[in-house]
Every structure is written in structure tokens, then in C-alpha cells.
Design a protein around this motif. Structure first.
Motif, PDB file in Angstrom:
ATOM      1  N   THR A  37      35.586 -14.819 -34.225  1.00  0.00           N
ATOM      2  CA  THR A  37      35.224 -13.848 -33.209  1.00  0.00           C
ATOM      3  C   THR A  37      35.274 -14.567 -31.860  1.00  0.00           C
ATOM      4  O   THR A  37      35.236 -15.813 -31.813  1.00  0.00           O
ATOM      5  CB  THR A  37      33.808 -13.288 -33.459  1.00  0.00           C
ATOM      6  OG1 THR A  37      32.867 -14.361 -33.487  1.00  0.00           O
ATOM      7  CG2 THR A  37      33.748 -12.488 -34.760  1.00  0.00           C
ATOM      8  N   ASP A  85      28.806  -4.770 -42.496  1.00  0.00           N
ATOM      9  CA  ASP A  85      29.838  -5.309 -41.598  1.00  0.00           C
ATOM     10  C   ASP A  85      29.685  -6.797 -41.347  1.00  0.00           C
ATOM     11  O   ASP A  85      30.396  -7.362 -40.521  1.00  0.00           O
ATOM     12  CB  ASP A  85      29.802  -4.560 -40.261  1.00  0.00           C
ATOM     13  CG  ASP A  85      30.333  -3.143 -40.392  1.00  0.00           C
ATOM     14  OD1 ASP A  85      31.089  -2.878 -41.348  1.00  0.00           O
ATOM     15  OD2 ASP A  85      29.984  -2.295 -39.545  1.00  0.00           O
ATOM     16  N   THR A  86      28.769  -7.431 -42.056  1.00  0.00           N
ATOM     17  CA  THR A  86      28.625  -8.881 -41.992  1.00  0.00           C
ATOM     18  C   THR A  86      28.631  -9.419 -43.410  1.00  0.00           C
ATOM     19  O   THR A  86      28.432  -8.677 -44.377  1.00  0.00           O
ATOM     20  CB  THR A  86      27.317  -9.301 -41.284  1.00  0.00           C
ATOM     21  OG1 THR A  86      26.207  -8.825 -42.035  1.00  0.00           O
ATOM     22  CG2 THR A  86      27.267  -8.783 -39.851  1.00  0.00           C
ATOM     23  N   SER A  88      28.269 -13.533 -45.684  1.00  0.00           N
ATOM     24  CA  SER A  88      28.141 -14.983 -45.654  1.00  0.00           C
ATOM     25  C   SER A  88      28.817 -15.524 -46.899  1.00  0.00           C
ATOM     26  O   SER A  88      29.070 -14.795 -47.850  1.00  0.00           O
ATOM     27  CB  SER A  88      26.670 -15.408 -45.587  1.00  0.00           C
ATOM     28  OG  SER A  88      25.983 -14.957 -46.734  1.00  0.00           O
ATOM     29  N   ARG A 114      29.732 -17.594 -41.960  1.00  0.00           N
ATOM     30  CA  ARG A 114      29.254 -16.250 -41.629  1.00  0.00           C
ATOM     31  C   ARG A 114      30.463 -15.474 -41.137  1.00  0.00           C
ATOM     32  O   ARG A 114      31.285 -16.017 -40.385  1.00  0.00           O
ATOM     33  CB  ARG A 114      28.174 -16.291 -40.554  1.00  0.00           C
ATOM     34  CG  ARG A 114      26.905 -16.945 -41.029  1.00  0.00           C
ATOM     35  CD  ARG A 114      25.905 -17.004 -39.894  1.00  0.00           C
ATOM     36  NE  ARG A 114      24.835 -17.897 -40.259  1.00  0.00           N
ATOM     37  CZ  ARG A 114      23.560 -17.603 -40.152  1.00  0.00           C
ATOM     38  NH1 ARG A 114      23.185 -16.420 -39.691  1.00  0.00           N
ATOM     39  NH2 ARG A 114      22.646 -18.475 -40.489  1.00  0.00           N
ATOM     40  N   TYR A 115      30.566 -14.237 -41.558  1.00  0.00           N
ATOM     41  CA  TYR A 115      31.720 -13.401 -41.246  1.00  0.00           C
ATOM     42  C   TYR A 115      31.265 -12.105 -40.588  1.00  0.00           C
ATOM     43  O   TYR A 115      30.148 -11.642 -40.809  1.00  0.00           O
ATOM     44  CB  TYR A 115      32.495 -13.029 -42.517  1.00  0.00           C
ATOM     45  CG  TYR A 115      32.700 -14.168 -43.488  1.00  0.00           C
ATOM     46  CD1 TYR A 115      33.714 -15.104 -43.296  1.00  0.00           C
ATOM     47  CD2 TYR A 115      31.881 -14.305 -44.615  1.00  0.00           C
ATOM     48  CE1 TYR A 115      33.889 -16.141 -44.199  1.00  0.00           C
ATOM     49  CE2 TYR A 115      32.065 -15.331 -45.511  1.00  0.00           C
ATOM     50  CZ  TYR A 115      33.071 -16.252 -45.300  1.00  0.00           C
ATOM     51  OH  TYR A 115      33.252 -17.276 -46.195  1.00  0.00           O
ATOM     52  N   GLN A 116      32.188 -11.520 -39.829  1.00  0.00           N
ATOM     53  CA  GLN A 116      31.939 -10.236 -39.171  1.00  0.00           C
ATOM     54  C   GLN A 116      33.179  -9.361 -39.340  1.00  0.00           C
ATOM     55  O   GLN A 116      34.300  -9.823 -39.100  1.00  0.00           O
ATOM     56  CB  GLN A 116      31.682 -10.458 -37.679  1.00  0.00           C
ATOM     57  CG  GLN A 116      31.526  -9.205 -36.862  1.00  0.00           C
ATOM     58  CD  GLN A 116      30.204  -8.502 -37.130  1.00  0.00           C
ATOM     59  OE1 GLN A 116      29.151  -9.136 -37.126  1.00  0.00           O
ATOM     60  NE2 GLN A 116      30.258  -7.209 -37.378  1.00  0.00           N
ATOM     61  N   TRP A 122      38.251  -8.988 -40.883  1.00  0.00           N
ATOM     62  CA  TRP A 122      37.160  -9.951 -40.991  1.00  0.00           C
ATOM     63  C   TRP A 122      37.478 -11.203 -40.197  1.00  0.00           C
ATOM     64  O   TRP A 122      38.611 -11.693 -40.215  1.00  0.00           O
ATOM     65  CB  TRP A 122      36.909 -10.310 -42.451  1.00  0.00           C
ATOM     66  CG  TRP A 122      36.227  -9.222 -43.210  1.00  0.00           C
ATOM     67  CD1 TRP A 122      36.818  -8.246 -43.962  1.00  0.00           C
ATOM     68  CD2 TRP A 122      34.830  -8.974 -43.268  1.00  0.00           C
ATOM     69  NE1 TRP A 122      35.874  -7.410 -44.491  1.00  0.00           N
ATOM     70  CE2 TRP A 122      34.638  -7.831 -44.078  1.00  0.00           C
ATOM     71  CE3 TRP A 122      33.712  -9.605 -42.722  1.00  0.00           C
ATOM     72  CZ2 TRP A 122      33.365  -7.325 -44.359  1.00  0.00           C
ATOM     73  CZ3 TRP A 122      32.460  -9.088 -42.997  1.00  0.00           C
ATOM     74  CH2 TRP A 122      32.302  -7.966 -43.804  1.00  0.00           C
ATOM     75  N   THR A 125      32.245 -15.825 -37.725  1.00  0.00           N
ATOM     76  CA  THR A 125      31.339 -15.955 -36.581  1.00  0.00           C
ATOM     77  C   THR A 125      30.781 -17.371 -36.533  1.00  0.00           C
ATOM     78  O   THR A 125      30.403 -17.856 -35.472  1.00  0.00           O
ATOM     79  CB  THR A 125      30.166 -14.960 -36.641  1.00  0.00           C
ATOM     80  OG1 THR A 125      29.424 -15.167 -37.833  1.00  0.00           O
ATOM     81  CG2 THR A 125      30.676 -13.529 -36.569  1.00  0.00           C
TER      82      THR A 125
END
Length: 150
Positions: A37, A85-86, A88, A114-116, A122, A125
Motif C-alpha cells: 500500500t 478487507d484485511t 494477516s 499484514r495485508y489490505q 491485495w 501493509t
């Protein structure tokens, strides 16, 4: 979240992690940066390096050829925990490499992620690189060198 959406999310996150490894191996740090991101963070405490944002990641990548002779990174899938929407997760790493200063070795590590979910898919983050084992013994081998003209 539907079961189908959960499967899709896991496949997309696994593809993100695979693309990261490919981009690092190909020294394509523009692509590495694009996997985060805009305010994403890549932390490597053992180096120590903390890169905040895409431009910092690109800048780090521009320095890699001045520091690293070669790096081979193998990744192994780990945990993914979805949360809408998140998400790990963890990815397990084995690496072998050598710096231009001659130092090298092998290590085993974990990426704590950690992902967003974004409009582009995707993204990371945060990626935190935790070395679990390091062997700094001199490497016996080397990357192949171009053949000389006879």
C-alpha cells in the motif's frame, strides 16, 4: 464472507507473496514497491532496515546491485488469517546469498505479514522479516560466470 470469497482471497494473497519473491529475485524493486500500500512498511530488523512507503522501498532497491552479488530466496506457504478487507499471515523463507564484500551465507526466516484489500487487489501493509537461523560460513559455491571466449 462466503466460502468462495475466502478461497479467492487466499489464492490472491498467495499470489501476492509469490510475486514478491519473484520481484526480489529479479531485482525489480519498482514491482516490489507496487505490492505494498502507499504507506506500507517493510521491516528487516536484523539488517537493520525499516522502509516506510513505496519510494523508500524503490530507493532501497536501487542500492541492492551495489551491495549484493546474488540472492536466492525460496518461500514456503504459511498461515493466512482473513478478516474481511484485511488479513494477516506468515511466509517461511530459506535464502542463500553473498554480498559484494564477500560475506554470505544461508538463513531461514519468517515474514510476518499484514495485508489490505485495495481497488488493485491485495497489498502488503506490513512485512516484517524475522531471521530464525543464520549460517555465515563462507559459501563453497558461486553463481555461474559467463564463459570466456576461447
Amino acid at each position: 464472507m462466503s466460502d468462495l470469497q475466502a478461497v479467492v482471497d487466499r489464492v490472491e494473497i498467495e499470489a501476492l507473496r509469490g510475486e514478491f519473491t519473484d520481484a526480489v529475485m529479479m531485482r525489480d524493486y519498482d514491482r516490489v514497491a507496487s505490492l505494498f500500500t502507499p504507506d506500507g512498511v517493510w521491516r528487516m530488523p536484523n539488517i537493520p532496515v525499516e522502509l516506510e512507503g513505496r519510494e523508500a522501498i524503490r530507493a532501497w532497491g536501487r542500492r541492492v546491485p551495489d551491495l549484493v552479488d546474488f540472492l536466492v530466496q525460496n518461500t514456503h506457504p504459511g498461515l493466512i488469517q482473513l478478516g474481511g478487507d484485511t488479513a494477516s499471515g506468515r511466509t517461511y523463507i530459506s535464502e542463500v546469498g553473498r554480498g559484494l564484500d564477500g560475506r554470505g551465507g544461508q538463513n531461514y526466516a519468517i515474514y510476518h505479514d499484514r495485508y489490505q484489500r485495495t481497488d488493485e487487489g491485495w497489498k502488503f501493509t506490513e512485512r516484517v522479516y524475522e531471521v530464525r537461523y543464520e549460517d555465515s560460513s563462507p559459501l563453497a559455491g558461486s553463481p555461474p560466470r559467463p564463459a570466456r571466449d576461447a
